[in-house]
Design an enzyme around this catalytic site. Sequence first.
Site, mmCIF file in Angstrom:
data_model
loop_
_atom_site.group_PDB
_atom_site.id
_atom_site.type_symbol
_atom_site.label_atom_id
_atom_site.label_comp_id
_atom_site.label_asym_id
_atom_site.label_seq_id
_atom_site.Cartn_x
_atom_site.Cartn_y
_atom_site.Cartn_z
ATOM 1 C CG ASN A 60 -7.920 -1.927 -5.280
ATOM 2 O OD1 ASN A 60 -7.026 -2.742 -5.065
ATOM 3 N ND2 ASN A 60 -8.152 -0.923 -4.425
ATOM 4 C CG ASP A 96 -2.100 0.925 1.100
ATOM 5 O OD1 ASP A 96 -2.333 1.443 -0.012
ATOM 6 O OD2 ASP A 96 -2.786 1.147 2.110
HETATM 7 C C1 IPE Z 1 -5.514 -2.667 -0.262
HETATM 8 O O1 IPE Z 1 -5.143 -1.341 -0.447
HETATM 9 C C2 IPE Z 1 -5.475 -3.382 -1.575
HETATM 10 C C3 IPE Z 1 -4.155 -3.555 -2.172
HETATM 11 C C4 IPE Z 1 -3.019 -3.213 -1.645
HETATM 12 C C5 IPE Z 1 -4.165 -4.194 -3.451
HETATM 13 P P1 IPE Z 1 -6.232 -0.188 -0.625
HETATM 14 O O2 IPE Z 1 -5.459 1.092 -0.700
HETATM 15 O O3 IPE Z 1 -7.129 -0.501 -1.746
HETATM 16 O O4 IPE Z 1 -7.054 -0.301 0.746
HETATM 17 P P2 IPE Z 1 -7.917 0.781 1.516
HETATM 18 O O5 IPE Z 1 -8.847 1.378 0.531
HETATM 19 O O6 IPE Z 1 -6.958 1.784 2.049
HETATM 20 O O7 IPE Z 1 -8.591 0.008 2.596
HETATM 21 C C1 IPE Z 2 -1.526 0.345 -3.480
HETATM 22 O O1 IPE Z 2 -1.328 1.717 -3.501
HETATM 23 C C2 IPE Z 2 -1.809 -0.224 -4.858
HETATM 24 C C3 IPE Z 2 -3.196 -0.628 -5.070
HETATM 25 C C4 IPE Z 2 -4.128 -0.684 -4.157
HETATM 26 C C5 IPE Z 2 -3.552 -1.020 -6.417
HETATM 27 P P1 IPE Z 2 -2.521 2.745 -3.420
HETATM 28 O O2 IPE Z 2 -2.941 3.115 -4.801
HETATM 29 O O3 IPE Z 2 -3.617 2.243 -2.556
HETATM 30 O O4 IPE Z 2 -1.796 3.988 -2.727
HETATM 31 P P2 IPE Z 2 -2.433 5.008 -1.694
HETATM 32 O O5 IPE Z 2 -3.038 4.211 -0.583
HETATM 33 O O6 IPE Z 2 -3.446 5.807 -2.451
HETATM 34 O O7 IPE Z 2 -1.263 5.831 -1.253
HETATM 35 MG MG MG Z 3 -4.055 2.448 -0.589
#
Ligand code: IPE
Ligand code: IPE
Ligand code: MG
Length: 232
Positions: free
Chosen positions: A60, A12
């Site tokens: 997502n 993340d």
């Molecule tokens: C969790 O991250 C999913 C992945 C890392 C693929 P998200 O960024 O989607 O999770 P939330 O929305 O913060 O819970």
């Molecule tokens: C994790 O990074 C990747 C996916 C969930 C696909 P994020 O896109 O969630 O990054 P933040 O949480 O917005 O920083």
């Molecule tokens: Mg995230």
Amino acid sequence: MNLPEHIAVIMDGNGRWAKKRFLPRMVGHRTGSENLKKLINDCDDLGLKHITFYAFSTENWKRSQEEVSNLMDLLREYLDDHIKNEKDNNFKIDFIGDMSKLAPDIQEKMVLVRKLYSTHKGIFVHIAMNYGSRDEITRAVRKISQEVRDGSFEPEDITEEMISSYLDTSSYPDPELLIRTSGEMRLSNFLMWQLAYSEFYFSDKLWPDFKIKDLLEAVEAYNNRERRFGGR
Ligand code: IPE
Ligand code: IPE
Ligand code: MG
């Protein structure tokens, strides 16, 4: 050091990594994907048996169409790179999650990569793609119900082991350690059944900055935990 057999990782913080640098989110995802490749190679010599990475959740899809399509293109590139460089890689790889909702060309590449890498001897990498724990359990319950209806077994025959065997992770052990980067402290629908007794480790590093030495720090923290499993 006592190395876990299986580590699960929630990657993340790609978006925040890019934002800090006034770059588009996509640059964060690309850098995150490069980091994943590098980390897998660094993990290969450690002696870990399995590592699972959360790459795209069933939630997502709620992101903008542009971001989703960018992420799917990045996955295509990632798979193509693995097909091209198969000979240079020693790890095994497969995917968990509901593949049927992904574009057909992506599904084909996944099947090919899994097959090409199946004879490799190194660490087994599992990528969670369109994965959600509730979705996985729902799919398992459907299959089990179908079998009960077909008369293969009775409801009383259902055991915890049987449920585990209907999950996407049926062929390997549950993770002893979960790592989530970027300072968020939640599961976000990741491996809820499998993580029932795992140790959790949260790192403030954003995913593109999370390196092998950070993973080793997590393993060290894990080594200092006392795992009781409800006993004394
Ligand atoms: C969790 O991250 C999913 C992945 C890392 C693929 P998200 O960024 O989607 O999770 P939330 O929305 O913060 O819970
Ligand atoms: C994790 O990074 C990747 C996916 C969930 C696909 P994020 O896109 O969630 O990054 P933040 O949480 O917005 O920083
Ligand atoms: Mg995230």
